[in-house]
Design an enzyme around this catalytic site. Structure first.
Site, short mmCIF file in Angstrom:
data_model
loop_
_atom_site.label_atom_id
_atom_site.label_comp_id
_atom_site.label_asym_id
_atom_site.label_seq_id
_atom_site.Cartn_x
_atom_site.Cartn_y
_atom_site.Cartn_z
N SER A 257 3.47 -2.30 10.37
CA SER A 257 4.91 -2.34 10.62
C SER A 257 5.57 -3.66 10.17
O SER A 257 6.48 -4.16 10.82
CB SER A 257 5.22 -2.06 12.10
OG SER A 257 4.77 -0.75 12.45
N ASN B 271 0.87 -1.17 0.00
CA ASN B 271 0.00 0.00 0.00
C ASN B 271 0.91 1.23 0.00
O ASN B 271 1.53 1.53 1.02
CB ASN B 271 -0.90 -0.03 1.25
CG ASN B 271 -1.77 1.22 1.35
OD1 ASN B 271 -1.78 2.05 0.44
ND2 ASN B 271 -2.49 1.35 2.45
N TRP B 272 0.98 1.89 -1.14
CA TRP B 272 1.88 3.05 -1.25
C TRP B 272 1.26 4.32 -0.67
O TRP B 272 1.91 5.36 -0.63
CB TRP B 272 2.25 3.29 -2.73
CG TRP B 272 3.21 2.30 -3.29
CD1 TRP B 272 3.83 1.28 -2.61
CD2 TRP B 272 3.68 2.22 -4.64
NE1 TRP B 272 4.65 0.57 -3.46
CE2 TRP B 272 4.57 1.14 -4.72
CE3 TRP B 272 3.43 2.95 -5.81
CZ2 TRP B 272 5.23 0.77 -5.90
CZ3 TRP B 272 4.07 2.59 -6.99
CH2 TRP B 272 4.97 1.52 -7.03
N LYS B 273 0.01 4.22 -0.22
CA LYS B 273 -0.67 5.38 0.38
C LYS B 273 -0.49 6.61 -0.51
O LYS B 273 -0.58 6.50 -1.73
CB LYS B 273 -0.16 5.59 1.81
CG LYS B 273 -0.28 4.30 2.65
CD LYS B 273 -0.08 4.48 4.11
CE LYS B 273 -0.26 3.14 4.83
NZ LYS B 273 -0.20 3.21 6.27
N GLU C 92 -5.38 -5.08 10.32
CA GLU C 92 -4.35 -4.08 10.59
C GLU C 92 -4.68 -3.37 11.90
O GLU C 92 -5.49 -2.42 11.91
CB GLU C 92 -4.31 -3.05 9.46
CG GLU C 92 -3.99 -3.64 8.10
CD GLU C 92 -3.41 -2.61 7.15
OE1 GLU C 92 -2.29 -2.81 6.68
OE2 GLU C 92 -4.07 -1.58 6.89
N GLU D 188 -7.01 4.43 7.87
CA GLU D 188 -6.81 5.87 7.65
C GLU D 188 -8.07 6.50 7.05
O GLU D 188 -8.41 7.64 7.35
CB GLU D 188 -5.57 6.09 6.76
CG GLU D 188 -4.30 5.84 7.57
CD GLU D 188 -3.12 5.30 6.78
OE1 GLU D 188 -3.14 5.37 5.54
OE2 GLU D 188 -2.19 4.78 7.43
N HIS E 112 -9.69 1.01 4.74
CA HIS E 112 -8.41 1.19 5.43
C HIS E 112 -8.63 2.08 6.66
O HIS E 112 -9.44 3.01 6.63
CB HIS E 112 -7.38 1.82 4.49
CG HIS E 112 -6.00 1.76 5.07
ND1 HIS E 112 -5.56 2.68 6.00
CD2 HIS E 112 -4.99 0.87 4.91
CE1 HIS E 112 -4.33 2.36 6.37
NE2 HIS E 112 -3.96 1.26 5.72
N GLY F 177 2.46 2.16 10.97
CA GLY F 177 3.39 3.28 10.86
C GLY F 177 4.06 3.64 12.18
O GLY F 177 4.67 4.69 12.31
#
Ligand code: 13P
Length: 257
Positions: free
Chosen positions: A217, A8-10, A172, A101, A99, A178
């Site tokens: 992570s 996932n490159w966000k 997650e 976020e 997700h 992160g």
């Protein structure tokens, strides 16, 4: 069941860098073991460039593409949104839904995530539904009710006969994303067992075959242990997926050639 190794490159990488990373990754995973699949969830703006980079490297079947989000409609007056059809048109086979976020920063509800999940599947995309608890929820003994609510509502509109390869769950834990704080093996085993038992109840014929990924992570150093755990069928990687070299080491984690 193949392991699903996902990046996932966000909101990272502009066109040139994204195409270069996709090309580098294609070269590094040329000898992908047959028991693994690789998916890149890249920013919308870079999907086409990545698709072309992978195609010209002859790697489009080796490295698949996915969008990081979608809107549950075919088209319409939804300024700023992207439809499943548009993702398919860019060469995507997958989409990430729910997700943490998006749940936390964009106030996405379980109900809305459920609509996206069902609509994306009915449009022909493979869906990876992300779930996970906050630290407060874990400390407050809310792990089971939170995960079961996210699963029940997120999967509410999914047909009972959904093919196993079309749906994956990414666990997650929010506190491990992160932060460098990876969940311990007992944390992962416990959550994944709970998810598996929910999936077996919800999908009696194929609940055992749906893939459950761990994210939070994940690094080349901890990936071999994580993917060796029961009910861990892949990983979803953020920070350590941005460099092709580090992500490729995760892709090959635990593989003995
Ligand atoms: P990190 O690997 O950077 O913790 O991110 C995990 C994640 O959110 C992947 O979707």
């Amino acid at each position: 069941m193949k392991l699903l190794m996902a990046a996932n490159w966000k909101m990272f990488k502009k066109l040139d860098e994204a195409a270069r990373s996709a090309r580098d990754l294609a070269a590094l995973v040329k000898n992908l073991p047959p028991d693994r699949e690789v998916v890149l969830f890249t920013p919308f703006t870079t999907l086409r460039a990545c698709f072309e980079a992978l195609s010209s490297a002859g790697a489009q079947s080796l490295v698949q593409l996915g969008g990081q989000n979608c809107y549950p409609a075919r088209e319409g007056a939804f300024t700023g949104e992207i439809s499943p059809d548009m993702l398919l048109d860019c060469g995507c086979a997958h989409v990430l839904v729910g997700h943490s976020e998006r749940r936390a920063l964009f106030a996405e509800s379980d109900d809305f995530i459920g609509k996206k999940c069902a609509f994306a599947l009915s449009s022909g995309l493979k869906v990876m539904l992300c779930i996970g608890e906050t630290l407060g929820e874990r400390d407050g003994a809310m792990l089971r009710p939170v995960l079961e609510r996210q699963l029940a509502e997120g999967l509410a509109g999914v047909p009972d006969a959904v093919p196993a390869e079309n749906l994956a769950i990414a666990y997650e834990p929010v506190w491990a994303i992160g932060t460098g704080r990876v969940a311990t093996p007992p944390d992962i085993l416990g959550a994944h067992a709970l998810i598996r038992s929910f999936l077996k109840r919800r999908f009696p014929t194929q609940g055992d075959e749906l893939r459950i990924l761990y994210g939070g992570s994940v690094k080349p150093e901890n990936a071999p242990e994580i993917i060796s755990l029961d009910n861990v069928n892949g990983v979803l990687v953020g920070g350590a997926s941005l460099q092709a070299d580090s992500f490729s080491r995760i892709v090959f984690a635990g593989h003995r050639s």
